[in-house]
Design an enzyme around this catalytic site. Sequence first.
Site, short mmCIF file in Angstrom:
data_model
loop_
_atom_site.label_atom_id
_atom_site.label_comp_id
_atom_site.label_asym_id
_atom_site.label_seq_id
_atom_site.Cartn_x
_atom_site.Cartn_y
_atom_site.Cartn_z
N CYS A 119 51.76 94.90 -1.93
CA CYS A 119 52.02 96.27 -2.38
C CYS A 119 52.33 97.24 -1.24
CB CYS A 119 50.87 96.79 -3.23
SG CYS A 119 49.26 96.12 -2.85
N ARG A 127 44.61 84.69 1.82
CA ARG A 127 43.32 85.22 1.41
C ARG A 127 42.24 84.25 1.83
NH1 ARG A 127 44.74 87.33 -4.76
NH2 ARG A 127 46.43 88.69 -4.11
N GLN A 172 53.29 84.66 -4.16
CA GLN A 172 53.28 85.30 -5.47
C GLN A 172 54.70 85.67 -5.87
OE1 GLN A 172 50.56 88.52 -4.31
NE2 GLN A 172 49.17 87.74 -5.87
N ASP A 176 55.85 88.39 -6.93
CA ASP A 176 55.25 89.71 -7.01
C ASP A 176 56.31 90.80 -7.22
OD1 ASP A 176 53.17 91.43 -7.04
OD2 ASP A 176 52.70 91.30 -4.90
N HIS A 207 56.60 95.34 -7.78
CA HIS A 207 55.98 96.63 -7.97
C HIS A 207 56.99 97.55 -8.61
CE1 HIS A 207 53.40 94.70 -4.99
NE2 HIS A 207 52.45 95.34 -5.61
N LYS A 255 43.94 96.06 -15.24
CA LYS A 255 45.04 95.10 -15.36
C LYS A 255 45.00 94.33 -16.67
CE LYS A 255 42.49 91.56 -12.80
NZ LYS A 255 42.54 90.51 -11.80
N HIS A 271 51.77 97.00 -10.61
CA HIS A 271 51.82 95.74 -9.86
C HIS A 271 51.92 94.64 -10.91
CE1 HIS A 271 49.43 97.55 -6.32
NE2 HIS A 271 49.38 98.47 -7.25
#
Length: 605
Positions: free
Chosen positions: A303, A332, A350, A352, A354, A433, A479
Amino acid sequence: MEQEVLAYLNSDGTIVDTQTAAQSGEPETIIPFDNSEKALEVIRHSTAHLMAQAIKELYPDAQFFVGPVVDEGFYYDFRVSEKIGEEDLKKIEKKMKDLIKKKYKIEKYEISKAEALEKFSQDDLKLAVLSRIPDETVSIYKQGEFEDLCRGPHVPALRYLHNFKLTRVAGAYLGGDENAEMLTRIYGIAFADKASLKAHMLMIEEAKKRDHRKLGTEMELFMFDEASGAGLPFWMPKGARLRSKLEDILTSSHRRRGYEPVRGPEILRADMWRTSGHYACYGENMYLTEIDGQEYGIKPMNCIGHIQIFKQTGKSYRDLPLKYFEYGVVHRHEKSGVLHGLLRVREFTQDDAHIFCTPEQIKEVVLEVVEFVDAVMKKFDFDYTMEISTKPDKAIGDDDVWELATQGLKDALSDNDLPFGIDEGGGAFYGPKIDVKITDALGRKWQCGTIQVDFNLPERFNVEYVAEDNTRKQPVMIHRAILGSFERFIAILTEHYAGEFPFFIAPTQVIFVPISDDHVAYAKMLKNLLTEEGIDSEIYGKNDSLNKRIRLAEKQKVPYVAILGDAEVENKTVAIRDRRAKEQYNLTQDEFMVKLLHQLKEGKI
RNA sequence: GCUGGCAUAGCUCAGUUGGCUAGAGCAGCUGUUUUGUAAACAGCAGGUCGGGGGUUCGAGUCCCUUUGCCAGCUCCA
């Protein structure tokens, strides 16, 4: 034949065992001795007690905590001085069988809580259980010499408990608290009849066969290397082929939906993570390092990068909703004990994105993402459920902002009659979420996709756009990830398809088997044709018998094996073994190409 | 991270109570065979028994330690 009464069912759905019914009267509905949900609940609970009795006889110093029925059977948590391993389970099982032979009845009596406290005064685990019971009267169940504090329900006698199996032994924290003492837990399963137990054990065996870790090694998709470190996957050529096909399909589907590709750096100054709140709220999971005397953090999420890109150029309300996407590699620090094949790793990618939008646009944006998720799930024949997660303990931002965001998610789903569950306190630290959980072929649920509404990070990073009235306003960030991560998704895909992937993502889509050396040239020509179309094929032209090469080809789980001999070369045809249709047929070269190209297009999302 | 268990060839596994040069199948390589739909035949090569330390005349086998893996707990894409 008259059914045996195992227990009774109250009108409110609660189970009344025969021991209780003898005191307070029998409800009308009986629970027969079978494999119904209610019957199994009673059988498994009693089997847990039987196991405790056996453990007590084998390990006299054992003290027992709780022994509930769970989805996959039952367990009992207890404390012993001796170490108990897998091989001890056989011994305990044998003792359980011996106890059944003693034909004990299971008896119940009630005592006051004060009497119970006195009775178990030497047993701190039972006192812990007692402290969690609000009632003034508690019940004790007794079979032979063995007594246990328990609210029931139980079967009438031990003879109903013949068909069980102790499945595993593990540690479990007392009361599920990570900081508390660790007890020994033994899991087991039980059924009303032998056949069902056998069928269950067979199902477990089948599940092991489609374990992605096993298939991944066999099919040479991915690997881990002890020397390189835990939780760090390596993608071998076949796995990377599969993955890149998935990436390509998904990239197109993002572009079609108006997403813009972007890419942020892998590592950012620690101050950025302080501003975002990651340092305080997510620091335990982050890898930190130092460069030229300055602290840096390897990104655990994408992000921040996307926020910087958004801020780089001025944005107007006309740009919103603005969708940035990235196959973001994140690191992570997961605790060593939780790593699990590709399903839990320390480095993953990911899918991912945004989405920057106005608060008014939240609902429409969320719905569009939900539609996207649905399209992807349908493409791979996945069943899924959605869950809304609310504010966790460690969080940034005001409660009313959280409330607003959470309500936005709920409205988006409710207004469109999309069912969802609630996970209280399960949200990300910056916002609530919707989690998308895939139910796999074995009924297990995996969190993959996620949609998160975030008012907090835009505020912390002073993200702005120019509104219609020429004032500067703060956008909301959504997200979202559809697959979640390529690693986890591919693990689930592998188990879902048992390695037999659909054509459009199969690592190898066609294997050519030339009958003799004379036919290799034709195979190479066809392979080139396929390569031009982005279809991966291999030629099994080695010096092995035809039968053997066909066998090896079939074991690769590829969609098509094409046999090429004199007849095929002469007529420009291919002899197909079709894995999906499980049949053999002949096609002309042109028909073959049309068929494959058509199936390639089936991958479009 | 915690509890318990496991670690022998690329893969799947043998290897007696510590005792000759650590075995097999598959995969790999070489050769003979040139095949019509799920294992032709012969040969070759492959191992610091996860790493390190110790006990012992002697360790794949026993002890300690470390790394990784497995089952669960706790946590999560």
